[in-house]
Design a protein around this motif. Structure first.
Motif, short mmCIF file in Angstrom:
data_model
loop_
_atom_site.label_atom_id
_atom_site.label_comp_id
_atom_site.label_asym_id
_atom_site.label_seq_id
_atom_site.Cartn_x
_atom_site.Cartn_y
_atom_site.Cartn_z
N PHE A 92 44.75 39.06 42.61
CA PHE A 92 43.30 39.17 42.46
C PHE A 92 42.89 38.86 41.02
O PHE A 92 41.94 38.11 40.78
CB PHE A 92 42.85 40.59 42.85
CG PHE A 92 41.40 40.85 42.60
CD1 PHE A 92 40.44 40.40 43.48
CD2 PHE A 92 40.99 41.55 41.47
CE1 PHE A 92 39.09 40.64 43.24
CE2 PHE A 92 39.65 41.79 41.22
CZ PHE A 92 38.70 41.33 42.12
N ASP A 93 43.62 39.40 40.07
CA ASP A 93 43.32 39.17 38.66
C ASP A 93 43.47 37.70 38.29
O ASP A 93 42.66 37.15 37.54
CB ASP A 93 44.23 40.04 37.79
CG ASP A 93 43.89 39.94 36.33
OD1 ASP A 93 42.70 40.01 35.98
OD2 ASP A 93 44.83 39.78 35.51
N TYR A 132 47.14 43.28 43.13
CA TYR A 132 46.18 43.24 42.02
C TYR A 132 46.43 42.04 41.11
O TYR A 132 45.47 41.42 40.63
CB TYR A 132 46.23 44.53 41.21
CG TYR A 132 45.28 44.49 40.04
CD1 TYR A 132 43.92 44.64 40.24
CD2 TYR A 132 45.74 44.27 38.74
CE1 TYR A 132 43.04 44.58 39.20
CE2 TYR A 132 44.85 44.20 37.69
CZ TYR A 132 43.51 44.36 37.92
OH TYR A 132 42.64 44.29 36.87
N ASP A 133 47.68 41.69 40.85
CA ASP A 133 47.93 40.56 39.96
C ASP A 133 47.42 39.25 40.56
O ASP A 133 46.94 38.37 39.83
CB ASP A 133 49.41 40.45 39.60
CG ASP A 133 50.31 40.25 40.81
OD1 ASP A 133 49.88 40.61 41.93
OD2 ASP A 133 51.43 39.75 40.63
#
Length: 142
Positions: free
Chosen positions: A114-115, A111-112
């Motif tokens: 993607f963020d 997720y990091d």
């Protein structure tokens, strides 16, 4: 000796209470305070969106695909790119008004990562962004 009469609302030897009982007032004020603390952050945190205005256009749109794999590698239109060169490649896409960017990330993408890529896209000025191929994840959550 005269016998003293006790009023019906007082106990033996007690005088009537003529002070205001503030305990219910304090309870109500604490409940209201908690409600304000819970609801105010929800109303102040919002995400600005540019929604389309008017009827849809029938002009030809150019679609670019930005893909993230499970290892965090980035590909733009099928070509592997580094994170450092991504902003320079997104600038022409943002400048051309008839272009769309479709972002697809594998389910195992951190997720990091993607963020971070999403922040690069936002800083590049991309306003027409679509999330692609996420239907299978939505079905799995339901």
């Amino acid at each position: 000796m005269k016998k003293r009469t006790i009023p019906p609302f007082a106990g033996a030897g007690e005088a009537p209470i003529h002070d205001l009982n503030t305990t219910p007032l304090i309870d109500v004020m604490l409940v209201l305070l908690i409600m304000f603390i819970v609801t105010i952050p929800v109303t102040t945190h919002k995400v600005p969106l540019d929604l389309p205005q008017g009827p849809p256009t029938t002009s030809e749109r150019v679609v670019h695909r930005l893909e993230l794999d499970a290892g965090g590698a980035i590909a733009l239109d099928g070509r592997a790119v580094s994170q450092a060169e991504l902003p320079a490649l997104l600038a022409p896409i943002a400048a051309y008004p008839a272009s769309d960017l479709h972002l697809r990330a594998e389910g195992a993408t951190p997720y990091d990562r993607f963020d971070h890529v999403l922040a690069i896209v936002k800083r590049a000025g991309i306003t027409r962004l679509g999330m692609v191929d996420n239907a299978r994840f939505v079905k799995a959550v339901r």
